[in-house]
Design a protein around this motif. Sequence first.
Motif, PDB file in Angstrom:
ATOM      1  N   LYS A   1     -68.562  39.459  18.908  1.00  7.88           N
ATOM      2  CA  LYS A   1     -69.557  40.470  19.257  1.00  7.88           C
ATOM      3  C   LYS A   1     -70.261  40.041  20.541  1.00  7.88           C
ATOM      4  N   LYS A   2     -70.228  40.909  21.544  1.00  6.88           N
ATOM      5  CA  LYS A   2     -70.779  40.597  22.871  1.00  6.88           C
ATOM      6  C   LYS A   2     -70.349  39.200  23.345  1.00  6.88           C
ATOM      7  N   GLY A   3     -69.074  38.875  23.116  1.00  4.15           N
ATOM      8  CA  GLY A   3     -68.516  37.624  23.608  1.00  4.15           C
ATOM      9  C   GLY A   3     -68.768  36.426  22.728  1.00  4.15           C
ATOM     10  N   VAL A   4     -69.475  36.627  21.616  1.00  2.00           N
ATOM     11  CA  VAL A   4     -69.771  35.505  20.722  1.00  2.00           C
ATOM     12  C   VAL A   4     -68.881  35.602  19.476  1.00  2.00           C
ATOM     13  N   TYR A   5     -68.199  34.498  19.183  1.00  3.63           N
ATOM     14  CA  TYR A   5     -67.357  34.420  17.992  1.00  3.63           C
ATOM     15  C   TYR A   5     -68.279  34.332  16.782  1.00  3.63           C
ATOM     16  N   THR A   6     -68.339  35.434  16.007  1.00  6.02           N
ATOM     17  CA  THR A   6     -69.370  35.528  14.962  1.00  6.02           C
ATOM     18  C   THR A   6     -68.839  35.365  13.543  1.00  6.02           C
TER      19      THR A   6
ATOM     20  N   ALA B   1     -59.948  42.724   7.938  1.00  2.00           N
ATOM     21  CA  ALA B   1     -60.789  43.239   9.028  1.00  2.00           C
ATOM     22  C   ALA B   1     -61.267  44.670   8.778  1.00  2.00           C
ATOM     23  N   THR B   2     -60.960  45.202   7.616  1.00  2.00           N
ATOM     24  CA  THR B   2     -61.256  46.615   7.328  1.00  2.00           C
ATOM     25  C   THR B   2     -62.726  46.962   7.560  1.00  2.00           C
ATOM     26  N   ALA B   3     -63.614  46.065   7.151  1.00  2.00           N
ATOM     27  CA  ALA B   3     -65.048  46.347   7.240  1.00  2.00           C
ATOM     28  C   ALA B   3     -65.533  46.491   8.685  1.00  2.00           C
ATOM     29  N   TYR B   4     -64.737  45.972   9.633  1.00  2.00           N
ATOM     30  CA  TYR B   4     -65.151  46.023  11.042  1.00  2.00           C
ATOM     31  C   TYR B   4     -64.525  47.181  11.805  1.00  2.00           C
ATOM     32  N   TRP B   5     -63.640  47.931  11.146  1.00  2.00           N
ATOM     33  CA  TRP B   5     -62.921  49.015  11.817  1.00  2.00           C
ATOM     34  C   TRP B   5     -63.848  50.170  12.149  1.00  2.00           C
TER      35      TRP B   5
ATOM     36  N   PRO C   1     -67.248  42.252  25.568  1.00  2.00           N
ATOM     37  CA  PRO C   1     -67.229  43.623  25.053  1.00  2.00           C
ATOM     38  C   PRO C   1     -68.073  43.700  23.774  1.00  2.00           C
ATOM     39  N   SER C   2     -68.615  44.887  23.478  1.00  2.00           N
ATOM     40  CA  SER C   2     -69.526  45.025  22.330  1.00  2.00           C
ATOM     41  C   SER C   2     -68.917  44.443  21.052  1.00  2.00           C
ATOM     42  N   ILE C   3     -67.649  44.770  20.780  1.00  2.00           N
ATOM     43  CA  ILE C   3     -66.954  44.165  19.640  1.00  2.00           C
ATOM     44  C   ILE C   3     -65.479  44.034  19.961  1.00  2.00           C
ATOM     45  N   MET C   4     -64.891  42.949  19.497  1.00  2.00           N
ATOM     46  CA  MET C   4     -63.460  42.705  19.678  1.00  2.00           C
ATOM     47  C   MET C   4     -62.964  42.004  18.423  1.00  2.00           C
ATOM     48  N   ILE C   5     -61.928  42.558  17.817  1.00  2.00           N
ATOM     49  CA  ILE C   5     -61.322  41.935  16.642  1.00  2.00           C
ATOM     50  C   ILE C   5     -59.990  41.346  17.082  1.00  2.00           C
ATOM     51  N   THR C   6     -59.741  40.085  16.747  1.00  2.00           N
ATOM     52  CA  THR C   6     -58.466  39.457  17.099  1.00  2.00           C
ATOM     53  C   THR C   6     -57.894  38.745  15.868  1.00  2.00           C
ATOM     54  N   HIS C   7     -56.634  38.314  15.968  1.00  2.00           N
ATOM     55  CA  HIS C   7     -56.099  37.383  14.971  1.00  2.00           C
ATOM     56  C   HIS C   7     -56.788  36.034  15.194  1.00  2.00           C
ATOM     57  N   ALA C   8     -56.787  35.177  14.176  1.00  2.00           N
ATOM     58  CA  ALA C   8     -57.203  33.790  14.391  1.00  2.00           C
ATOM     59  C   ALA C   8     -56.023  33.055  15.020  1.00  2.00           C
ATOM     60  N   PRO C   9     -56.288  32.136  15.953  1.00  2.00           N
ATOM     61  CA  PRO C   9     -55.178  31.475  16.662  1.00  2.00           C
ATOM     62  C   PRO C   9     -54.127  30.909  15.699  1.00  2.00           C
ATOM     63  N   GLY C  10     -52.856  31.263  15.961  1.00  2.00           N
ATOM     64  CA  GLY C  10     -51.757  30.768  15.130  1.00  2.00           C
ATOM     65  C   GLY C  10     -51.479  31.620  13.911  1.00  2.00           C
ATOM     66  N   CYS C  11     -52.418  32.480  13.531  1.00  2.00           N
ATOM     67  CA  CYS C  11     -52.271  33.339  12.345  1.00  2.00           C
ATOM     68  C   CYS C  11     -51.871  34.746  12.825  1.00  2.00           C
ATOM     69  N   MET C  12     -50.559  34.975  12.941  1.00  2.00           N
ATOM     70  CA  MET C  12     -50.064  36.123  13.683  1.00  2.00           C
ATOM     71  C   MET C  12     -49.699  37.302  12.785  1.00  2.00           C
ATOM     72  N   PHE C  13     -49.463  38.432  13.457  1.00  2.00           N
ATOM     73  CA  PHE C  13     -48.888  39.598  12.786  1.00  2.00           C
ATOM     74  C   PHE C  13     -47.366  39.490  12.888  1.00  2.00           C
TER      75      PHE C  13
END
Lengths: 263, 263
Positions: B92-97, B103-107, B239-251
Amino acid sequence: MEGYEKMSPIEIRKLISEQVITGPTAGMSKGFTQANLVILKKEHAYDFLLFCQRNPKSCPLLDVTELGSFTPNKIATGANILTDVPKYRIYKKGVYTAEVLDATAYWEEDMVCFLLGCSFTFETPLLAAGIPIRHIEEKCNVPMYKTMIACEKAGVFEGPMVVSMRPMTYEDAIRAVQITTRFPDVHGAPIHIGDPSQIGITDIDKPDFGDSVTIKDGEIPVFWPCGVTPQAVAMQSKPSIMITHAPGCMFISDIKDTALSVL
Amino acid sequence: MEGYEKMSPIEIRKLISEQVITGPTAGMSKGFTQANLVILKKEHAYDFLLFCQRNPKSCPLLDVTELGSFTPNKIATGANILTDVPKYRIYKKGVYTAEVLDATAYWEEDMVCFLLGCSFTFETPLLAAGIPIRHIEEKCNVPMYKTMIACEKAGVFEGPMVVSMRPMTYEDAIRAVQITTRFPDVHGAPIHIGDPSQIGITDIDKPDFGDSVTIKDGEIPVFWPCGVTPQAVAMQSKPSIMITHAPGCMFISDIKDTALSVL
């Protein structure tokens, strides 16, 4: 043409901006990458960028200008994309309405320019491998055809893939696959070899864009995805305004062909 | 891990969505392409798409969902990107929170999902060529480092390239260059071989993401651009919000690794 082959991109662009050169650019500034042009208003920029991402074979992106800029700094610092292409086509709501030598009058402040890789780039290594290029031999434009291969849709943009065609011997066709595979940023390997009807081309002597070339006995037509695809797509997708290069009349960049090879 | 290697992507994704698998995915569903994830709101989608276009080595795009869709239909029909990744990171705003398993709750309805190629893809052909992969041998996550190589800016997005590292013999490093060159859509050839300090890595034993691995005598570190780059960029670009995978934990997608080879 012979003199143009050895001239630098900046020299050729100057002659183009002075409207000394107003036609197809194949073979000019040999060894430097040529690019297809698409200019759109900001409202269509995301959809078109996504269209390119989804159709990388026909629309490999080399450069995207900042909003409101007509200088493609990544591939030709300081060039003016509105004067440095020999001929432009203006599409309004999907209708091809004008062909002009200078696009300045059509520029709007909220436009973005997209530069796409061009198959002329891999003609240098093909020639270096001893593979003749018919449209250069016959001093005409490369033949281009609309196909029945559908591009993947993105937002408002959808339509058929356009291909360029080069006839060659069977042996040269194999070598051409190898050579062009090394250049994914300028369309890469052919999309089809041999039977035009399989991709929806009914008359090989009547290209939709460019000129017809001779196919000799013992030769087959080899087809590559073509950067004119966005023009066929514009006709179907009808953005309010779209400025493109005229088929075969490309933007000549400062990037060396060899810099785009993955191998 | 051994059982997971032979399971299909759909089986693995089911175990992930049930939170049976919650860690790194290297080596799972061997032969199928794994992908990095970035989810952004529409307002940042154009800038990020342009960022990927300008930084194709670190951010090679495999799929972009339609606005408001969390199903990456091009690479895994019917998958749910919000549950089918083992672990997510929320910025959130560049901070890993937060780090979450779902991730459904953040969609939000105006989000777009970007799937980026992952170097795990070319580990299969490396292994097939007899090149050992240390983090698979040591059953840990691949080591990743922030570098001093600046990505090319696009809109709000700018920041350093992140790289993954695999130690190998000098001979294997040469072969690895050849093999990975064939896979430009999953980072392609290495960005650096040999001297970590040249790209701004001060301590090879302290990766910024993932785990440290053993570098044996007679081995050199080989560095590839990494799909964790957007996370380093998010920290800087806020960016206001960004959802990513955790490093190494891929799709894990349904696309075969071999389908992404240009040769």
